[in-house]
Design a protein around this motif. Structure first.
Motif, PDB file in Angstrom:
ATOM      1  N   LYS A   1       7.855  -3.341   4.458  1.00  0.00           N
ATOM      2  CA  LYS A   1       7.340  -2.094   3.881  1.00  0.00           C
ATOM      3  C   LYS A   1       5.855  -1.924   4.155  1.00  0.00           C
ATOM      4  CE  LYS A   1       8.306  -0.594  -0.293  1.00  0.00           C
ATOM      5  NZ  LYS A   1       8.713  -0.467  -1.692  1.00  0.00           N
ATOM      6  N   ALA A   2       5.087  -2.990   3.985  1.00  0.00           N
ATOM      7  CA  ALA A   2       3.643  -2.914   4.213  1.00  0.00           C
ATOM      8  C   ALA A   2       3.346  -2.556   5.663  1.00  0.00           C
ATOM      9  CB  ALA A   2       2.979  -4.232   3.835  1.00  0.00           C
ATOM     10  N   ALA A   3       4.047  -3.194   6.593  1.00  0.00           N
ATOM     11  CA  ALA A   3       3.832  -2.913   8.018  1.00  0.00           C
ATOM     12  C   ALA A   3       4.220  -1.479   8.356  1.00  0.00           C
ATOM     13  CB  ALA A   3       4.635  -3.889   8.873  1.00  0.00           C
ATOM     14  N   TYR A   4       5.308  -0.995   7.763  1.00  0.00           N
ATOM     15  CA  TYR A   4       5.746   0.367   8.055  1.00  0.00           C
ATOM     16  C   TYR A   4       4.729   1.396   7.568  1.00  0.00           C
ATOM     17  CZ  TYR A   4       8.482   4.583   8.404  1.00  0.00           C
ATOM     18  OH  TYR A   4       8.896   5.854   8.721  1.00  0.00           O
ATOM     19  N   PHE A   5       4.261   1.245   6.340  1.00  0.00           N
ATOM     20  CA  PHE A   5       3.286   2.203   5.820  1.00  0.00           C
ATOM     21  C   PHE A   5       1.960   2.094   6.564  1.00  0.00           C
ATOM     22  CE2 PHE A   5       6.378   2.946   2.604  1.00  0.00           C
ATOM     23  CZ  PHE A   5       6.113   4.228   2.154  1.00  0.00           C
TER      24      PHE A   5
ATOM     25  N   ARG B   1       1.737   1.429   9.777  1.00  0.00           N
ATOM     26  CA  ARG B   1       1.986   2.182  11.017  1.00  0.00           C
ATOM     27  C   ARG B   1       1.945   3.685  10.771  1.00  0.00           C
ATOM     28  NH1 ARG B   1       5.930  -1.668  12.141  1.00  0.00           N
ATOM     29  NH2 ARG B   1       7.538  -0.283  11.359  1.00  0.00           N
ATOM     30  N   LEU B   2       2.476   4.126   9.639  1.00  0.00           N
ATOM     31  CA  LEU B   2       2.444   5.560   9.331  1.00  0.00           C
ATOM     32  C   LEU B   2       1.014   6.087   9.304  1.00  0.00           C
ATOM     33  CD1 LEU B   2       5.080   6.004   6.477  1.00  0.00           C
ATOM     34  CD2 LEU B   2       5.269   6.744   8.845  1.00  0.00           C
ATOM     35  N   THR B   3       0.133   5.329   8.690  1.00  0.00           N
ATOM     36  CA  THR B   3      -1.253   5.783   8.593  1.00  0.00           C
ATOM     37  C   THR B   3      -2.008   5.593   9.895  1.00  0.00           C
ATOM     38  OG1 THR B   3      -1.947   3.652   7.682  1.00  0.00           O
ATOM     39  CG2 THR B   3      -1.405   5.380   6.109  1.00  0.00           C
TER      40      THR B   3
ATOM     41  N   GLU C   1       1.101  12.365   6.211  1.00  0.00           N
ATOM     42  CA  GLU C   1       0.066  12.123   5.204  1.00  0.00           C
ATOM     43  C   GLU C   1       0.705  11.426   4.017  1.00  0.00           C
ATOM     44  OE1 GLU C   1      -2.257  15.498   4.100  1.00  0.00           O
ATOM     45  OE2 GLU C   1      -2.349  16.225   6.161  1.00  0.00           O
ATOM     46  N   ILE C   2       0.070  10.375   3.579  1.00  0.00           N
ATOM     47  CA  ILE C   2       0.579   9.626   2.436  1.00  0.00           C
ATOM     48  C   ILE C   2      -0.351   9.890   1.266  1.00  0.00           C
ATOM     49  CG2 ILE C   2       1.173   7.344   1.567  1.00  0.00           C
ATOM     50  CD1 ILE C   2       1.585   6.510   4.482  1.00  0.00           C
ATOM     51  N   ASP C   3       0.207  10.449   0.198  1.00  0.00           N
ATOM     52  CA  ASP C   3      -0.646  10.790  -0.941  1.00  0.00           C
ATOM     53  C   ASP C   3      -0.846   9.584  -1.864  1.00  0.00           C
ATOM     54  OD1 ASP C   3       1.702  10.660  -2.421  1.00  0.00           O
ATOM     55  OD2 ASP C   3       1.862  12.809  -2.707  1.00  0.00           O
ATOM     56  N   VAL C   4      -1.735   9.746  -2.801  1.00  0.00           N
ATOM     57  CA  VAL C   4      -2.121   8.655  -3.699  1.00  0.00           C
ATOM     58  C   VAL C   4      -0.926   8.142  -4.500  1.00  0.00           C
ATOM     59  CG1 VAL C   4      -3.567   8.094  -5.697  1.00  0.00           C
ATOM     60  CG2 VAL C   4      -4.488   9.463  -3.837  1.00  0.00           C
ATOM     61  N   ASP C   5      -0.048   9.047  -4.932  1.00  0.00           N
ATOM     62  CA  ASP C   5       1.115   8.617  -5.710  1.00  0.00           C
ATOM     63  C   ASP C   5       2.041   7.720  -4.894  1.00  0.00           C
ATOM     64  OD1 ASP C   5       0.260   9.950  -7.980  1.00  0.00           O
ATOM     65  OD2 ASP C   5       1.335  11.788  -7.453  1.00  0.00           O
ATOM     66  N   ASP C   6       2.149   8.002  -3.587  1.00  0.00           N
ATOM     67  CA  ASP C   6       2.958   7.140  -2.723  1.00  0.00           C
ATOM     68  C   ASP C   6       2.333   5.754  -2.616  1.00  0.00           C
ATOM     69  OD1 ASP C   6       4.806   9.135  -2.258  1.00  0.00           O
ATOM     70  OD2 ASP C   6       3.950   9.714  -0.336  1.00  0.00           O
ATOM     71  N   TRP C   7       1.007   5.695  -2.490  1.00  0.00           N
ATOM     72  CA  TRP C   7       0.332   4.390  -2.415  1.00  0.00           C
ATOM     73  C   TRP C   7       0.523   3.618  -3.709  1.00  0.00           C
ATOM     74  CZ3 TRP C   7      -0.433   2.495   2.008  1.00  0.00           C
ATOM     75  CH2 TRP C   7      -0.890   3.256   3.080  1.00  0.00           C
ATOM     76  N   ARG C   8       0.411   4.297  -4.838  1.00  0.00           N
ATOM     77  CA  ARG C   8       0.609   3.629  -6.128  1.00  0.00           C
ATOM     78  C   ARG C   8       2.030   3.103  -6.250  1.00  0.00           C
ATOM     79  NH1 ARG C   8      -2.576   8.181  -9.179  1.00  0.00           N
ATOM     80  NH2 ARG C   8      -4.660   7.291  -9.092  1.00  0.00           N
ATOM     81  N   ALA C   9       2.998   3.922  -5.840  1.00  0.00           N
ATOM     82  CA  ALA C   9       4.400   3.497  -5.901  1.00  0.00           C
ATOM     83  C   ALA C   9       4.640   2.302  -4.987  1.00  0.00           C
ATOM     84  CB  ALA C   9       5.308   4.660  -5.517  1.00  0.00           C
ATOM     85  N   LEU C  10       4.056   2.330  -3.807  1.00  0.00           N
ATOM     86  CA  LEU C  10       4.212   1.227  -2.864  1.00  0.00           C
ATOM     87  C   LEU C  10       3.645  -0.060  -3.441  1.00  0.00           C
ATOM     88  CD1 LEU C  10       4.952   0.266   0.042  1.00  0.00           C
ATOM     89  CD2 LEU C  10       2.600   0.836   0.661  1.00  0.00           C
ATOM     90  N   LEU C  11       2.423  -0.001  -3.923  1.00  0.00           N
ATOM     91  CA  LEU C  11       1.799  -1.196  -4.507  1.00  0.00           C
ATOM     92  C   LEU C  11       2.538  -1.661  -5.760  1.00  0.00           C
ATOM     93  CD1 LEU C  11      -1.953  -0.279  -3.990  1.00  0.00           C
ATOM     94  CD2 LEU C  11      -0.569  -1.886  -2.660  1.00  0.00           C
ATOM     95  N   GLY C  12       3.008  -0.704  -6.553  1.00  0.00           N
ATOM     96  CA  GLY C  12       3.776  -1.054  -7.751  1.00  0.00           C
ATOM     97  C   GLY C  12       5.066  -1.776  -7.406  1.00  0.00           C
ATOM     98  N   SER C  13       5.701  -1.384  -6.301  1.00  0.00           N
ATOM     99  CA  SER C  13       6.940  -2.061  -5.903  1.00  0.00           C
ATOM    100  C   SER C  13       6.674  -3.511  -5.516  1.00  0.00           C
ATOM    101  CB  SER C  13       7.612  -1.319  -4.747  1.00  0.00           C
ATOM    102  OG  SER C  13       6.938  -1.518  -3.518  1.00  0.00           O
ATOM    103  N   PHE C  14       5.491  -3.788  -4.998  1.00  0.00           N
ATOM    104  CA  PHE C  14       5.140  -5.158  -4.625  1.00  0.00           C
ATOM    105  C   PHE C  14       4.916  -6.026  -5.852  1.00  0.00           C
ATOM    106  CE2 PHE C  14       3.073  -3.541  -0.444  1.00  0.00           C
ATOM    107  CZ  PHE C  14       4.324  -3.317   0.086  1.00  0.00           C
ATOM    108  N   THR C  15       4.396  -5.462  -6.912  1.00  0.00           N
ATOM    109  CA  THR C  15       4.098  -6.247  -8.106  1.00  0.00           C
ATOM    110  C   THR C  15       5.348  -6.668  -8.854  1.00  0.00           C
ATOM    111  OG1 THR C  15       3.853  -4.310  -9.545  1.00  0.00           O
ATOM    112  CG2 THR C  15       1.868  -5.115  -8.422  1.00  0.00           C
TER     113      THR C  15
END
Length: 114
Positions: free
Chosen positions: A82-86, A88-90, A96-110
């Motif tokens: 997931k980290a590598a994919y996101f 690559r997207l950026t 465009e990846i918005d802030v809520d997507d970044w929060r959700a991504l990081l939250g899934s890791f925790t």
């Protein structure tokens, strides 16, 4: 027990595998790119119709991207995927990846259980 996640409509849905969600998002991005190219070349009524379809495909891409971001990871390998994919997207400017997507991504890791 299947993994559950909450979608924006507040209903529980069974989570799909991270790899499947990434593949679905890649397909959505490819469709968006193809439709965007066609819309840029279209004129008149075709341009209007393609513009409406483009809006719908953009909304779908955003929804798939959000589902991919919030999907829980079960292993370190899924986290890396997931980290590598996101990243690559950026890096490639595919969407465009918005802030809520970044929060959700990081939250899934925790939520990864060790």
């Amino acid at each position: 027990m299947p993994i559950q996640l909450v979608c924006s409509n507040r209903r529980m849905q069974e989570a799909e595998g991270v790899a499947k969600l990434i593949a679905e998002h890649r397909q959505s991005v490819a469709e968006l790119e193809s439709l965007g190219k066609r819309a840029m070349e279209a004129e008149g009524a075709d341009a209007v119709l393609l513009g409406q379809k483009l809006d719908a495909v953009m909304a779908e891409e955003a929804a798939v991207r959000r589902r991919t971001a919030i999907a829980p990871v079960a292993t370190i390998a899924e986290m890396k995927m997931k980290a590598a994919y996101f990243q690559r997207l950026t890096a490639h400017g595919w969407c465009e990846i918005d802030v809520d997507d970044w929060r959700a991504l990081l939250g899934s890791f925790t939520k990864l259980q060790s």
